[in-house]
Design a protein around this motif. Structure first.
Motif, PDB file in Angstrom:
ATOM      1  N   ALA A   1      36.389  76.872  81.648  1.00 16.06           N
ATOM      2  CA  ALA A   1      36.000  78.168  82.448  1.00 16.06           C
ATOM      3  C   ALA A   1      34.774  78.958  81.918  1.00 16.06           C
ATOM      4  O   ALA A   1      34.169  79.661  82.939  1.00 16.06           O
ATOM      5  N   ARG A   2      34.442  78.845  80.720  1.00 16.08           N
ATOM      6  CA  ARG A   2      33.308  79.466  80.251  1.00 16.08           C
ATOM      7  C   ARG A   2      31.921  78.785  80.538  1.00 16.08           C
ATOM      8  O   ARG A   2      30.731  79.225  80.158  1.00 16.08           O
ATOM      9  N   GLY A   3      32.264  77.595  80.954  1.00 11.99           N
ATOM     10  CA  GLY A   3      30.837  76.594  81.155  1.00 11.99           C
ATOM     11  C   GLY A   3      30.501  75.973  79.846  1.00 11.99           C
ATOM     12  O   GLY A   3      29.379  75.740  79.513  1.00 11.99           O
ATOM     13  N   VAL A   4      31.358  75.921  78.735  1.00 12.11           N
ATOM     14  CA  VAL A   4      30.687  75.429  77.385  1.00 12.11           C
ATOM     15  C   VAL A   4      31.137  74.064  77.505  1.00 12.11           C
ATOM     16  O   VAL A   4      32.164  73.431  77.704  1.00 12.11           O
ATOM     17  N   SER A   5      30.207  73.124  76.963  1.00 12.95           N
ATOM     18  CA  SER A   5      30.415  71.650  76.887  1.00 12.95           C
ATOM     19  C   SER A   5      31.162  71.438  75.718  1.00 12.95           C
ATOM     20  O   SER A   5      30.817  71.838  74.636  1.00 12.95           O
ATOM     21  N   VAL A   6      32.098  70.557  75.843  1.00  9.80           N
ATOM     22  CA  VAL A   6      32.975  70.106  74.705  1.00  9.80           C
ATOM     23  C   VAL A   6      32.855  68.654  74.671  1.00  9.80           C
ATOM     24  O   VAL A   6      32.915  67.860  75.601  1.00  9.80           O
ATOM     25  N   GLY A   7      32.802  68.172  73.339  1.00 10.78           N
ATOM     26  CA  GLY A   7      32.680  66.941  72.829  1.00 10.78           C
ATOM     27  C   GLY A   7      33.915  65.894  73.077  1.00 10.78           C
ATOM     28  O   GLY A   7      34.807  66.669  73.510  1.00 10.78           O
ATOM     29  N   THR A   8      33.831  64.693  72.765  1.00  8.31           N
ATOM     30  CA  THR A   8      35.072  64.045  72.834  1.00  8.31           C
ATOM     31  C   THR A   8      36.122  64.665  71.601  1.00  8.31           C
ATOM     32  O   THR A   8      35.648  64.427  70.621  1.00  8.31           O
ATOM     33  N   PRO A   9      37.225  64.850  72.062  1.00  8.01           N
ATOM     34  CA  PRO A   9      38.151  65.249  70.835  1.00  8.01           C
ATOM     35  C   PRO A   9      38.527  64.378  69.796  1.00  8.01           C
ATOM     36  O   PRO A   9      38.926  63.032  70.413  1.00  8.01           O
ATOM     37  N   VAL A  10      38.442  64.457  68.720  1.00  6.51           N
ATOM     38  CA  VAL A  10      38.765  63.289  67.875  1.00  6.51           C
ATOM     39  C   VAL A  10      40.094  63.865  66.991  1.00  6.51           C
ATOM     40  O   VAL A  10      40.498  65.270  66.697  1.00  6.51           O
TER      41      VAL A  10
END
Lengths: 268, 453
Positions: A156-165
């Motif tokens: 919602a904040r437009g923050v890019s998130v990587g592949t969770p590990v």
């Protein structure tokens, strides 16, 4: 006599899920009930001679058993599949070594380093790590609610998130290795806390801006006591979204992200 | 320096006193984590042999951290009484062990050499002693101290009542105090660890415990275990403290991690002597524990037992009323399991008493350690037999604030019965007046916290 109150079913006892095992008059009983109810400690447990009552002893051992199991059991594959977590592992061989060698729990094994490069998106703003830490129960109990709240909030904040590990046998600082490898701006580690006898399901979230191996503990921020009886996992997710926003704005974490800086930035 | 073992068969050479001391230790995960432990049992014994043949003078002249770099070393070295040291400096560590275990050696004989010993010498002899050696010699030592009451007198075994609350709620703290006193625990101190390290919280806890002690005329002392500077500020503003507390480390760098140094501790001691509400003369309380220095990356390449001994060398400067190791709190990366915790507990109490400080123990464990309540009950039995001054007790063994387990209030009466002991004399009389204690046993009233309402 007080110590053998269980032998006489007519003697007054105080109910708190189980008999308290102290024989007193009605007025004292009421006072004792209030003490037992308001205190989180094990008060009014009674005694058998100089020893605890059998029930108090068994309750204590039961709670310790739950705590021990949380340390020694592993996070299920179902959870990893459900949330699409890439499975990684540290250089730790087994639980015994995990407990004795925190240094090995901060670094990924060779296969995990390869998998990280192959299966995970590089250069995200936020990299999320889930670790069993000292309680797999904390991961199982909180991540199913916490992770979606965190991901939705960041999106919602437009923050890019990587592949969770997911990192098996991970220590807090394993996020430094993961974040450095993936060149993430910021890394979050959702990790099981050392279990107590009250709850074995408490999770902590550690956060670092600009992750690099060997960075000081003081550079990390933490939100702890995440469980249904503490900071509920959904609320924790919202709190983490705000904190990550502040970290990305300030380009700092831990002691570098001081209260006055945060206020200053909010005003400007 | 190169150190040859005394027997050619061993054939090992060690490069320094620090290396011999580290490798001569009984196995501890903390020394392995630091990368200084013996590589094998054979090397461990070779190091013990090298240590057995080492003269006390060698240990005096090679402190594990140089005096010009470390003020703890300077405190220890400056406290040595030279004529007594001169009499024993040619002894080997083996000679010291055999003097301590010799038939006829008691408190008087040990007191005669105590001022000549350094912490390194005491650590060295500990590494040569078996568990039963440690228990036997500890039982021969009698180190007592006096605040409002006494600890460490013959025939007594005291208990700290630790009524911690996860919200620092003083009414809950007083409830847990009531429960503990009703079991006869609490003659050593009613000592509270606060969650919030603030002057306000410290003052609130000190006032509540002090008022309760006054109201019920309990012969004991109170203490709030916040940082020493917090307590000092509270006391300066009038908070009623009987004792002043601080955690100690065995190196200057370790104390720096704890936010203290010798100047500050001197100031705290001076303030305590002038402003504590107790009758003294012993007004300080310290906690220690093997591994604390390594966890703060302040171990200077030295093994955790030797650093622990140096904590006692520092503590001695302040004539404390209470000193205890919190032996199993730190976690399995320093003390792995019940076996290592039991060994360390015996070592620590022995080393403290050999320094001449009134030593007790928090026999405890965390849930990620390979230990359970049986292990610390074992340790309590061993150390009650050995004559430790006091134990920590919490409600039903479970401290829900610090999230670890220690001895239960119940354990006091069981240990007294087992070894025909009792609490400090004044406290014993008070228990009798309260109708809680009769002819060495708890009475029917015991175990009911509502009697103090």
């Amino acid at each position: 006599m007080a110590s053998d109150s269980h032998s006489d079913p007519d003697e007054p006892t105080v109910e708190n899920g189980s008999e308290v095992g102290i024989d007193t008059d009605a007025e004292s009983n009421e006072r004792l009930r209030r003490i037992v109810e308001r205190n989180p400690t094990r008060l009014g447990v009674g005694r058998a001679g100089p020893r605890p009552t059998t029930e108090a002893l068994l309750e204590f051992r039961a709670d310790h058993g739950v705590a021990r199991d949380a340390v020694h059991s592993r996070v299920s594959d179902d959870l990893l599949e459900e949330f699409g977590l890439v499975r990684l592992r540290t250089r730790v061989a087994d639980t015994d070594q995990y407990l004795a060698r925190p240094d090995l729990g901060r670094e990924l094994d060779a296969e995990s380093l390869e998998r990280l490069e192959r299966d995970c998106d590089p250069g995200p703003e936020v990299q999320i790590v889930v670790s069993d830490g000292l309680s797999s129960s904390a991961v199982e109990a909180n991540v199913p609610q916490l992770l979606p709240a965190l991901l939705d909030g960041l999106e919602a904040r437009g923050v890019s998130v990587g592949t969770p590990v997911f990192v098996e046998f991970g220590r807090v600082d394993v996020m430094d290795a993961v974040g450095e490898e993936l060149e993430a701006d910021c890394c979050v580690n959702l990790i099981g806390e050392r279990p107590g006898l009250r709850t074995a399901e408490s999770l902590s979230a550690y956060l670092v801006y600009g992750p690099e191996r060997g960075s000081a503990t003081a550079k990390k921020s933490v939100v702890s006591n995440i469980h249904d009886g503490g900071l509920p996992p959904v609320e924790a997710g919202a709190e983490l979204v705000d904190l990550i926003g502040e970290m990305l704005d300030a380009e700092a974490s831990g002691v570098d992200l001081r209260e006055d800086d945060r206020e200053f930035r909010t005003e400007s | 320096m190169a150190i040859q073992t005394t027997t050619p068969a061993a054939g090992d050479r060690f490069d320094s006193v620090v290396e011999v001391l580290a490798k001569a230790n009984e196995g501890k995960t903390g020394d392995e984590l630091a990368g200084i432990a013996a590589d094998s049992d054979a090397e461990r014994v070779a190091a013990k042999r090298a240590l057995a043949g080492m003269r006390l003078e060698t240990l005096r002249e090679n402190p594990v951290v140089p005096a010009d770099e470390d003020e703890v070393t300077r405190v220890i070295q400056e406290a040595v009484r030279e004529p007594i040291y001169d009499e024993i400096k040619d002894w080997t560590v083996a000679d010291l062990r055999e003097h301590l275990v010799a038939t006829g050696t008691g408190e008087r004989e040990i007191a005669a050499i105590r001022p000549g010993l350094t912490s390194e010498m005491i650590a060295a002899v500990t590494k040569l002693m078996s568990n039963l050696d440690l228990a036997l010699v500890t039982s021969r030592m009698e180190v007592s101290a006096r605040c409002n009451t006494t600890v460490g007198e013959a025939g007594t075994l005291s208990f700290r009542l630790q009524p911690n609350d996860p919200a620092d709620d003083v009414s809950n703290i007083i409830d847990a105090t009531r429960e503990g006193l009703s079991y006869g625990a609490g003659d050593a101190v009613i000592g509270v660890n606060p969650v919030q390290d603030s002057v306000e919280t410290t003052t609130r806890i000190l006032e509540a415990t002090h008022e309760f002690i006054e109201e019920w005329d309990v012969p004991t002392q109170n203490c709030c275990l916040s940082h020493v500077t917090t307590q000092m500020d509270a006391i300066r503003e009038g908070a009623p403290a009987d004792l002043v507390f601080q955690s100690l480390a065995g190196t200057e760098a370790g104390n720096d991690e704890f936010g203290v140094d010798v100047d500050l501790l001197d100031e705290a001691h001076d303030l305590a002597q002038r402003r504590c509400v107790s009758s003294g003369p012993n007004v300080m309380y310290f906690e220690t524990g093997q591994g604390a220095e390594l966890s703060g990356d302040a171990h200077e390449g030295v093994d955790q037992l030797t650093l622990e001994a140096r904590c006692y060398g520092l503590a001695k400067r302040y004539d404390p009323f209470l000193v205890n190791t919190v032996v199993g709190f730190i976690g399995p990366e320093y003390l792995y399991d019940g076996r290592q915790v039991i060994r360390a507990g015996l070592e620590d109490v022995f080393m403290g008493q050999l320094h001449g400080i009134p030593m007790g123990i928090d026999a405890c464990y965390t849930n990620h350690m390979q230990a359970d309540q049986n292990d610390i009950e074992n340790l309590a039995v061993l150390l009650a037999a050995a004559g430790a001054n006091y134990f920590i007790t919490v409600p039903m063994g479970d401290d829900v604030m610090l999230n670890y387990q220690s001895n239960s209030y119940h354990d006091a009466a069981a240990l007294w019965e087992l070894f025909d002991l009792g609490p400090a004399p004044a406290f014993r009389e008070w228990l009798a007046e309260m109708d809680l204690w009769l002819e060495g046993r708890l009475t029917e009233r015991a175990g009911d916290p509502t009697i103090f309402t």
